[in-house]
Design an enzyme around this catalytic site. Structure first.
Site, mmCIF file in Angstrom:
data_model
loop_
_atom_site.group_PDB
_atom_site.id
_atom_site.type_symbol
_atom_site.label_atom_id
_atom_site.label_comp_id
_atom_site.label_asym_id
_atom_site.label_seq_id
_atom_site.Cartn_x
_atom_site.Cartn_y
_atom_site.Cartn_z
ATOM 1 C CE1 TYR A 1 -3.664 2.022 1.017
ATOM 2 C CE2 TYR A 1 -2.858 3.060 2.443
ATOM 3 C CZ TYR A 1 -3.689 2.760 1.757
ATOM 4 O OH TYR A 1 -5.170 3.736 1.750
ATOM 5 C CE LYS B 1 -3.614 4.631 -1.922
ATOM 6 N NZ LYS B 1 -5.245 5.365 -2.972
#
Length: 185
Positions: A86, A90
């Site tokens: 993640y 991002k």
């Protein structure tokens, strides 16, 4: 499927000149426990999804001489335990945003990113439940680390996105706005 969706939007509503890339999933785990499938799934949804959607609408924006791309990043782009996939996705969204700003700016298209902190969403509720807390307990614990004393609300993020989509933001491009209730981001 994305190209078909953009064609339908164009036929029914007109050429799309605003795109908010907000699709996301979590497959959290410590690195030594993370599967390649979980790594790939998160990067595919976040990065590949944003790439495919942006590529599908950018020609409409260029033709109009005006467009807004807003990508959702996260404070996790700065690193977060149990979120290697993640966090990488991002952080990648931030680089993607800055590159879009460089490539599309001369055509009247801006690209910016919003990087939320902890926001009271279904995704956070699922995280809370996965670690044995209620969403309310998770929010209370997270709020202790936020200078403004609360977790964010979806409306906080919507306001930042709306600004980036506005005419008032026409001279703002390639930026990452951390909406996290304090300066830690």
């Amino acid at each position: 499927a994305v190209e078909a969706a953009v064609a339908r939007v164009t036929d029914e509503l007109g050429a799309p000149t605003i795109l908010v890339n907000n699709a996301g999933i979590l497959r959290d785990n410590l690195l030594f426990k993370m599967s390649e499938d979980d790594w790939d799934a998160v990067l595919r949804v976040h990065l590949r999804g944003a790439f495919v959607a942006t590529r599908a609408v950018q020609a409409h924006m260029v033709a109009a001489g005006w467009g807004r791309v807003v990508n959702l990043s996260s404070t996790s782009a700065l690193g977060n335990r149990g979120q290697a996939n993640y966090s990488a996705a991002k952080a990648g969204m931030q680089g993607f945003t800055k590159t879009l700003a460089i490539e599309l700016g001369k055509f009247g298209v801006t690209a910016n990113a919003v990087a939320p902190g902890v926001i009271a969403t279904d995704m956070i509720a699922e995280t809370a439940e996965r670690i044995g807390m209620t969403p309310e307990e998770f929010h209370a614990a997270a709020a202790k680390d936020v200078p403004v004393g609360r977790v964010g609300r979806p409306e906080d993020i919507a306001a930042a996105v709306a600004f980036f989509c506005s005419e008032e933001a026409s001279f703002v491009s390639g930026q990452v706005l951390y909406v996290a209730g304090g300066p830690k981001a």
